[in-house]
Design an enzyme around this catalytic site. Structure first.
Site, PDB file in Angstrom:
ATOM      1  CG  HIS A  84      -5.342  -5.192  -3.397  1.00 60.76           C
ATOM      2  ND1 HIS A  84      -6.652  -4.813  -3.382  1.00 60.76           N
ATOM      3  CD2 HIS A  84      -4.618  -4.045  -3.365  1.00 60.76           C
ATOM      4  CE1 HIS A  84      -6.735  -3.500  -3.351  1.00 60.76           C
ATOM      5  NE2 HIS A  84      -5.508  -2.999  -3.342  1.00 60.76           N
ATOM      6  CG  ASP A 117      -7.913  -7.909  -2.274  1.00 59.24           C
ATOM      7  OD1 ASP A 117      -7.435  -7.297  -1.323  1.00 59.24           O
ATOM      8  OD2 ASP A 117      -8.056  -7.426  -3.423  1.00 59.24           O
TER       9      ASP A 117
HETATM   10  C1  XUL Z   1      -7.297   2.902  -1.935  1.00 60.91           C
HETATM   11  C2  XUL Z   1      -7.503   2.452  -3.322  1.00 60.91           C
HETATM   12  C3  XUL Z   1      -6.959   1.102  -3.644  1.00 60.91           C
HETATM   13  C4  XUL Z   1      -6.408   0.988  -5.032  1.00 60.91           C
HETATM   14  C5  XUL Z   1      -5.744  -0.330  -5.303  1.00 60.91           C
HETATM   15  O1  XUL Z   1      -7.797   4.162  -1.664  1.00 60.91           O
HETATM   16  O2  XUL Z   1      -8.099   3.125  -4.106  1.00 60.91           O
HETATM   17  O3  XUL Z   1      -7.962   0.172  -3.413  1.00 60.91           O
HETATM   18  O4  XUL Z   1      -7.400   1.166  -5.989  1.00 60.91           O
HETATM   19  O5  XUL Z   1      -4.746  -0.622  -4.391  1.00 60.91           O
END
Ligand code: XUL
Ligand code: CO
Length: 437
Positions: A102, A105
């Protein structure tokens, strides 16, 4: 480059089934050929930056326990760049080719949008250099539209148009970053795109806004020439009590309703399937049936805990069921198996990152081999084929082709003896499956 973050841990070798070395592979030999392709190319493992580098291993009752000697806890660019170096050391030692992140992150948020973009830009430059050196690749990027308090009411589905605009800006920058890094995909997980109570929610208006948001993302993707795949990641609840992308079928319905189906595939996560009250197999089949199975977030829940525990996948039978569907659709193209998984709070030492990923990789290596053996054996596939054999008759063909009406079928049914059925043989099939474990 700075001192090693994982001193004393070498590149994890393949030592074969006889090995008792916990820091070695017994089943995952990346170069071994299975069904005409190397295991590396079948499995396409990816490591999640958020869990590996940023998860402190807290839970609702206790703070984080993870030991991160390389991280000074500051929200500085220097600390962010250091984490990237540690992450790439990890990827190299564990032998994982892909990663996912992300925006927030990898890079801390600045005091305004431009400052955040500048910070992200610096980290992306560093990621790009590390990718270049190591040959590692970005499986997918995404924007964190759920952590900051501004997203309390959702992002694209927020009651605030200003939040929608902010989320649009953030996705634009995250898409730029993913494009710059040659990402193979971009995920939309609607972290808070749902509601906590319908008493304060205009559901249809929120769904319309989400669709508008995704249409703009598709337009932007095309305008910058980003060729990666777009994925929606279904999840039914948590943090909200209901999320609009609740499962594969509701995502497909949403995409069809808003004319987005051609632009999106699904990224299916095992623990999300469990929360939706489905098996992972069910979710994968729904997605694959619509030609929309793009990628997998490989983790597992705990049978006694009704929340998203994001554990490392350790169930070999489940991995085999997953790989049967992946092999059945001819493998992954842009997608792969991303370990969206975190260690348990008690597994706080850096070496546990290795044990966790080795365990997940071994589980899927065995799952792949088992699935391939089941396919070569062919008994289960043949059973399913013969179970529907009556549909290969002239009558079946004419019904499937849409050539018959209800009155015509009534006439045919009246002229025939009553139907004779055969057993579904579930237990026999389960036993055949178990033979291969
Ligand atoms: C949350 C989840 C996230 C997504 C990406 O449950 O799975 O980490 O994979 O935003
Ligand atoms: Co996920």
């Amino acid at each position: 480059m700075a001192a090693e973050a994982f001193p004393g841990i070498p590149r994890i070798p393949f030592e074969g089934p006889g090995s008792t070395n916990p820091l070695a592979f017994r089943h995952y030999d990346p170069d071994e050929m299975v069904a005409g392709k190397s295991m590396r190319d079948h499995l396409r493992f990816a490591c999640a930056f958020w869990h590996t580098m940023r998860n402190p291993l807290g839970d609702p009752f206790g703070r984080g326990t993870a030991q991160v000697p390389w991280d000074d806890g500051s929200e500085t660019v220097e600390n962010a760049l250091r984490r990237v170096d540690v992450f790439f050391e990890f990827l190299e030692k564990i032998g994982i080719e892909f990663y996912c992140f992300h925006d927030r992150d990898v890079a801390p948020e600045g005091h305004d949008l431009d400052a955040s973009s500048e910070i992200l830009g610096k980290v992306v430059e560093h990621l790009s250099a590390r990718q270049e050196e190591s040959g590692r690749k970005l499986l997918w990027g995404t924007a964190c539209l759920f952590e900051h308090p501004r997203y309390a009411h959702g992002a694209a589905t927020s009651c605030s148009v200003d939040v929608f605009a902010w989320a649009s800006a953030q996705v634009r920058r995250a898409l730029d970053a993913t494009h710059e890094l040659g990402g193979l995909g971009f995920v939309f997980w609607g972290g808070r795109e749902g509601y906590s109570t319908l008493l304060n929610t205009d559901m249809q208006r929120e769904r319309d806004h989400l669709a508008r948001f995704l249409h703009m993302a598709v337009e932007y993707k095309e305008s910058i020439g980003f060729k990666g795949a777009f994925y929606i990641e279904p999840k039914p609840m948590e943090p909200t009590s209901h999320q609009y992308d609740s499962d594969a079928a509701s995502c497909l319905n949403f995409l069809r309703e808003y004319d987005l189906l051609d632009a999106f595939q699904l990224n299916i996560e095992t623990n999300h399937a469990t929360l939706a009250g489905h098996s992972m197999e069910h979710e994968l089949m729904v997605a694959a049936g619509a030609g929309r199975l793009g990628s997998i977030d490989a983790n597992i829940g705990h049978p006694h805990l009704g929340w998203d525990t994001d554990q490392f996948p350790m169930d070999i039978a489940e991995a085999a069921r997953i790989m049967l569907i992946v092999l059945g659709q001819g493998g992954f193209t842009t997608g792969g198996l991303n370990f969206d998984a975190k260690r348990r709070r008690e597994s706080f030492e850096p070496v546990d990152l290795f044990h966790a990923h080795i365990g997940g990789m071994e589980t899927f290596a065995r799952g792949l081999k088992i699935a391939d053996a089941i396919r070569r054996d062919g008994r289960i596939e043949e059973f399913v084929r013969s179970r529907y054999a009556s549909w290969d008759s002239d009558l079946g063909r004419r019904i499937e082709a849409g050539e018959l009406t209800l009155p015509e079928l009534e006439k045919i049914a009246r002229e025939q003896p009553p139907p004779v059925l055969a057993s579904g043989r579930q237990e026999m099939l389960e036993s055949i499956f178990n033979e291969f474990l």
